[in-house]
Design a protein around this motif. Structure first.
Motif, mmCIF file in Angstrom:
data_model
loop_
_atom_site.group_PDB
_atom_site.id
_atom_site.type_symbol
_atom_site.label_atom_id
_atom_site.label_comp_id
_atom_site.label_asym_id
_atom_site.label_seq_id
_atom_site.Cartn_x
_atom_site.Cartn_y
_atom_site.Cartn_z
ATOM 1 N N ILE A 94 0.866 -1.183 0.000
ATOM 2 C CA ILE A 94 0.000 0.000 0.000
ATOM 3 C C ILE A 94 0.896 1.224 0.000
ATOM 4 C CG2 ILE A 94 -1.794 1.282 1.261
ATOM 5 C CD1 ILE A 94 -2.786 -1.405 2.365
ATOM 6 N N VAL A 124 -0.272 -8.723 6.643
ATOM 7 C CA VAL A 124 -1.665 -8.740 7.104
ATOM 8 C C VAL A 124 -2.091 -10.128 7.585
ATOM 9 C CG1 VAL A 124 -2.407 -6.767 5.724
ATOM 10 C CG2 VAL A 124 -2.511 -9.044 4.727
ATOM 11 N N HIS A 179 -10.242 -8.235 9.921
ATOM 12 C CA HIS A 179 -10.488 -7.085 9.047
ATOM 13 C C HIS A 179 -11.990 -6.834 8.890
ATOM 14 C CE1 HIS A 179 -10.463 -5.170 4.833
ATOM 15 N NE2 HIS A 179 -10.246 -4.229 5.742
ATOM 16 N N PRO A 180 -12.479 -5.638 9.302
ATOM 17 C CA PRO A 180 -13.921 -5.359 9.188
ATOM 18 C C PRO A 180 -14.434 -5.428 7.749
ATOM 19 C CG PRO A 180 -12.839 -3.724 10.585
ATOM 20 C CD PRO A 180 -11.751 -4.527 9.929
ATOM 21 N N GLY A 181 -13.529 -5.233 6.778
ATOM 22 C CA GLY A 181 -13.944 -5.291 5.373
ATOM 23 C C GLY A 181 -13.891 -6.711 4.819
ATOM 24 N N VAL A 194 -11.041 -9.417 0.454
ATOM 25 C CA VAL A 194 -10.401 -8.287 -0.236
ATOM 26 C C VAL A 194 -8.881 -8.285 -0.016
ATOM 27 C CG1 VAL A 194 -12.384 -6.743 -0.330
ATOM 28 C CG2 VAL A 194 -10.950 -6.726 1.709
ATOM 29 N N LEU A 195 -8.456 -8.792 1.128
ATOM 30 C CA LEU A 195 -7.018 -8.838 1.400
ATOM 31 C C LEU A 195 -6.379 -10.039 0.699
ATOM 32 C CD1 LEU A 195 -6.982 -7.761 5.151
ATOM 33 C CD2 LEU A 195 -6.114 -6.472 3.205
ATOM 34 N N ARG A 201 -5.605 -9.619 -2.909
ATOM 35 C CA ARG A 201 -4.462 -8.758 -3.232
ATOM 36 C C ARG A 201 -3.166 -9.251 -2.618
ATOM 37 N NH1 ARG A 201 -9.154 -6.357 -3.111
ATOM 38 N NH2 ARG A 201 -9.629 -4.715 -4.621
ATOM 39 N N ALA A 246 -2.321 -3.117 -3.179
ATOM 40 C CA ALA A 246 -3.632 -2.970 -2.540
ATOM 41 C C ALA A 246 -3.965 -1.493 -2.318
ATOM 42 C CB ALA A 246 -3.654 -3.729 -1.216
ATOM 43 N N ALA A 254 -11.897 2.178 -0.345
ATOM 44 C CA ALA A 254 -12.768 1.793 0.783
ATOM 45 C C ALA A 254 -12.950 2.947 1.762
ATOM 46 C CB ALA A 254 -12.193 0.577 1.486
ATOM 47 N N ALA A 299 -7.977 3.195 10.906
ATOM 48 C CA ALA A 299 -7.499 2.096 10.063
ATOM 49 C C ALA A 299 -6.091 2.394 9.569
ATOM 50 C CB ALA A 299 -8.443 1.908 8.882
ATOM 51 N N ARG A 342 -3.579 1.750 12.262
ATOM 52 C CA ARG A 342 -3.372 0.312 12.441
ATOM 53 C C ARG A 342 -2.365 -0.204 11.423
ATOM 54 N NH1 ARG A 342 -7.751 -3.550 13.722
ATOM 55 N NH2 ARG A 342 -9.035 -2.640 15.311
ATOM 56 N N LEU A 343 -2.522 0.334 10.234
ATOM 57 C CA LEU A 343 -1.673 -0.068 9.129
ATOM 58 C C LEU A 343 -0.194 0.081 9.488
ATOM 59 C CD1 LEU A 343 -2.115 -0.884 6.187
ATOM 60 C CD2 LEU A 343 -2.128 1.511 5.579
ATOM 61 N N LEU A 384 1.574 -2.745 11.032
ATOM 62 C CA LEU A 384 1.758 -3.988 10.276
ATOM 63 C C LEU A 384 2.905 -3.889 9.269
ATOM 64 C CD1 LEU A 384 -2.028 -4.620 9.431
ATOM 65 C CD2 LEU A 384 -0.753 -5.489 11.387
HETATM 66 C C1 HEM Z 1 -3.629 -3.841 5.938
HETATM 67 C C2 HEM Z 1 -4.483 -3.079 5.352
HETATM 68 C C3 HEM Z 1 -5.829 -2.724 5.923
HETATM 69 C C4 HEM Z 1 -6.192 -2.331 7.175
HETATM 70 C C5 HEM Z 1 -5.287 -2.106 8.384
HETATM 71 C C6 HEM Z 1 -7.630 -2.151 7.146
HETATM 72 C C7 HEM Z 1 -8.391 -1.780 8.233
HETATM 73 C C8 HEM Z 1 -9.736 -1.579 8.215
HETATM 74 C C9 HEM Z 1 -10.524 -1.096 9.318
HETATM 75 C C10 HEM Z 1 -9.984 -0.753 10.718
HETATM 76 C C11 HEM Z 1 -11.796 -1.005 8.911
HETATM 77 C C12 HEM Z 1 -13.009 -0.486 9.728
HETATM 78 C C13 HEM Z 1 -13.449 0.873 9.206
HETATM 79 C C14 HEM Z 1 -12.362 1.912 9.314
HETATM 80 O O1 HEM Z 1 -11.853 2.144 10.443
HETATM 81 O O2 HEM Z 1 -12.002 2.484 8.270
HETATM 82 C C15 HEM Z 1 -11.826 -1.442 7.525
HETATM 83 C C16 HEM Z 1 -12.961 -1.493 6.757
HETATM 84 C C17 HEM Z 1 -12.976 -1.828 5.438
HETATM 85 N N1 HEM Z 1 -11.903 -2.205 4.661
HETATM 86 FE FE1 HEM Z 1 -10.002 -2.327 5.290
HETATM 87 N N2 HEM Z 1 -8.092 -2.421 5.889
HETATM 88 C C18 HEM Z 1 -7.019 -2.777 5.119
HETATM 89 C C19 HEM Z 1 -7.020 -3.099 3.790
HETATM 90 C C20 HEM Z 1 -8.121 -3.090 2.982
HETATM 91 C C21 HEM Z 1 -8.117 -3.328 1.570
HETATM 92 C C22 HEM Z 1 -6.872 -3.624 0.742
HETATM 93 C C23 HEM Z 1 -9.404 -3.234 1.169
HETATM 94 C C24 HEM Z 1 -10.008 -3.385 -0.199
HETATM 95 C C25 HEM Z 1 -9.369 -3.698 -1.254
HETATM 96 C C26 HEM Z 1 -10.228 -2.937 2.306
HETATM 97 C C27 HEM Z 1 -11.588 -2.792 2.301
HETATM 98 C C28 HEM Z 1 -12.348 -2.431 3.383
HETATM 99 C C29 HEM Z 1 -13.783 -2.229 3.328
HETATM 100 C C30 HEM Z 1 -14.663 -2.389 2.099
HETATM 101 C C31 HEM Z 1 -14.167 -1.826 4.610
HETATM 102 C C32 HEM Z 1 -15.567 -1.421 5.038
HETATM 103 C C33 HEM Z 1 -16.265 -2.513 5.751
HETATM 104 C C34 HEM Z 1 -17.662 -2.050 6.176
HETATM 105 O O3 HEM Z 1 -17.799 -0.918 6.670
HETATM 106 O O4 HEM Z 1 -18.579 -2.826 5.993
HETATM 107 N N3 HEM Z 1 -9.400 -2.844 3.403
HETATM 108 N N4 HEM Z 1 -10.567 -1.788 7.129
#
Ligand code: HEM
Length: 128
Positions: A21, A28, A35-37, A41-42, A45, A50, A57, A63, A66-67, A70
């Motif tokens: 990223i 990861v 991962h809430p998403g 998706v992880l 990629r 990513a 997103a 978030a 947190r990254l 890692l």
């Molecule tokens: C290591 C990398 C990542 C971390 C640390 C991470 C962390 C998070 C966190 C903490 C959330 C909760 C909402 C927020 O605080 O923003 C979240 C939600 C989400 N993430 Fe990630 N994320 C990562 C990578 C990705 C990638 C690569 C994608 C898509 C290609 C992704 C897609 C999403 C989606 C779609 C949500 C929304 C889920 C919902 O609200 O229903 N994330 N992520």
């Protein structure tokens, strides 16, 4: 010291799931399950780019911070790819904290205000 990696090394890396990223490499493996998403998706990629998905997103600053925990390394500068637009949130968390606020945003405003006030005073003195 920062570990410098090539995209090929990230792709072929075994034993842990890495994603790239914004030219940094993140492990990861442990985070995938929480991962809430979702895992998918992880996993899709794994070993590659990513950045775009991450930005699309609309992740929160939480978030993004947190990254940082890692992070395992950085992509060699010869293989850097930059998204056309990085969000301001992203720039804020990736900036070296020591660089933040060293130069206040209004550093030019104060001298400009002084000059304007001085000119107005001269103008007033001259005409009245
Ligand atoms: C290591 C990398 C990542 C971390 C640390 C991470 C962390 C998070 C966190 C903490 C959330 C909760 C909402 C927020 O605080 O923003 C979240 C939600 C989400 N993430 Fe990630 N994320 C990562 C990578 C990705 C990638 C690569 C994608 C898509 C290609 C992704 C897609 C999403 C989606 C779609 C949500 C929304 C889920 C919902 O609200 O229903 N994330 N992520």
């Amino acid at each position: 010291m920062v570990r410098i990696l090539t995209r090929e090394e990230v792709k072929k890396h075994k034993g842990a799931t890495w994603v790239i990223i914004h030219n940094s490499v993140y492990d990861v493996s442990e985070f995938i399950n929480e991962h809430p998403g979702g895992e998918e998706v992880l996993l899709e990629r794994a070993g590659g780019e990513a950045s775009e998905g991450f930005e699309d997103a609309g992740h929160t600053p939480d978030a993004r911070s947190r990254l940082q925990k890692l992070k395992v390394g950085e992509i060699s500068t010869t293989e850097h790819k930059d998204l056309e637009q990085k969000t301001e949130d992203w720039l804020a968390v990736t900036k070296d904290p020591n660089e933040l606020d060293t130069e206040p945003e209004n550093s030019y405003a104060v001298p400009i205000v002084i000059v304007v006030v001085a000119l107005l005073a001269c103008f007033y003195y001259y005409y009245f």
